[in-house]
Write an enzyme that holds these catalytic residues in place. Sequence first.
Site, PDB file in Angstrom:
ATOM      1  CB  SER A 239       3.989   4.890   7.752  1.00 54.86           C
ATOM      2  OG  SER A 239       3.540   5.883   6.049  1.00 54.86           O
ATOM      3  CG  ASP A 326       6.905   0.004   2.783  1.00 53.20           C
ATOM      4  OD1 ASP A 326       5.892   0.708   1.409  1.00 53.20           O
ATOM      5  OD2 ASP A 326       6.929   0.356   3.456  1.00 53.20           O
ATOM      6  CG  HIS A 365       2.869   0.920   3.778  1.00 55.81           C
ATOM      7  ND1 HIS A 365       4.474   1.672   4.028  1.00 55.81           N
ATOM      8  CD2 HIS A 365       2.068   2.004   3.944  1.00 55.81           C
ATOM      9  CE1 HIS A 365       4.128   3.120   4.648  1.00 55.81           C
ATOM     10  NE2 HIS A 365       2.662   3.264   4.869  1.00 55.81           N
TER      11      HIS A 365
END
Length: 390
Positions: A239, A326, A365
């Site tokens: 991320s 995601d 995610h």
Amino acid sequence: MRKRNNSLTAEHDSATTGTLLDSDPDLKQRPDRGAAGPAACGRRGPAEDRSMGKPFRRLGLVAKLKRIILWLLVVYVSIPFIIKLCPSIQAKLVFLNFVRMPYFIDLKRPLDQGLNHTHNFYLEPEAGLKIGVWHTVPAQMWREAQGKRGDWFDATLSSAHPVILYLHGNAGTRGGDHRVQLYKVLSSLGYHVVTFDYRGWGDSDGSPSEGGMTSDALFIYDWLKQRLDKRPLYIWGHSLGTGVATNLVRRLCDRGSPPDALILESPFTNIREEAKSHPFSMVYRYLPGFDWFFLDAITANNIRFASDENVNHIFCPVLILHAEDDSVVPFHLGKKLYNMASQSKSLSGHKVQFVPFPSSLAYKHKFIYRSPELPNILSDFLGMTSPGER
């Protein structure tokens, strides 16, 4: 004489009234109707009161609803101006370092998170600045790790096992549950996993900034390199950590010492495109001046995380992992970054691979660690045998 006439008239009226009462039984049974007079007209029953009160209550609810909508509108309009006037708020929303989940975790005790072969310690990338670090040894060494001190953990870095430097995303700490689960998976595959909280996160000192995060990562990388005795060292970013990772690798390549590989999990191209695609921006995305209000406020804090630029300056194998479902970092941003990396001149001749995970798997995610294919993906990409074959 007049008095007598009045008396007679009264008697006559009384007699007439009596006759009417006798002739009409209904009047006898309801003696109060006539006597009540005007007062009876002014009085209503409970049913009538309820029916009259409903419109008033309805009007009150409408007025309250209007006030709520007005307040929401004021808040909606005010937020862009507040962020524009105070861009530091936008920086906090990017880093989310104040969101510490899970709460009440003692980062000094990784054992509480099921990591009984992990050592917690602290390093100083700058004088007076302390950052918290975890070192998880390969699962094959967990028995030996019991009760050992820091010197023993340091010594294990010179073993035959490769090392992964893990750079986490925003919010939470190095003890976040999905992060811990990934450490366990990587440890079971025979990797040392070293992770840390950037300055301003967890129990680390200081305040967050893109430059500070990259400097901390570079410091930990150099600290590891000094102890590895030419063993493979891979960089894994997740991320927001993918932005830190590409910054780090670009610096390493600029000085001529690239890592053995770069792994990007759920990456984005740059922070402006990610902010525009983030679910939080949905209510403002189509507002005129969105870029000026929100995205320029990010840039004003010197936050860029320009992975799309960095891939043109790095030269090492790159693996990108991204789930199609995601919603935090949309899949199309990871795919776009891969397309840029695969066309990069600096990456020409290096392995660049993109691995998508279908929506049906529901990895979203942060749950790619659940994939049973992950061990094979890593061994194929990194050219390593499985732990059982070593």
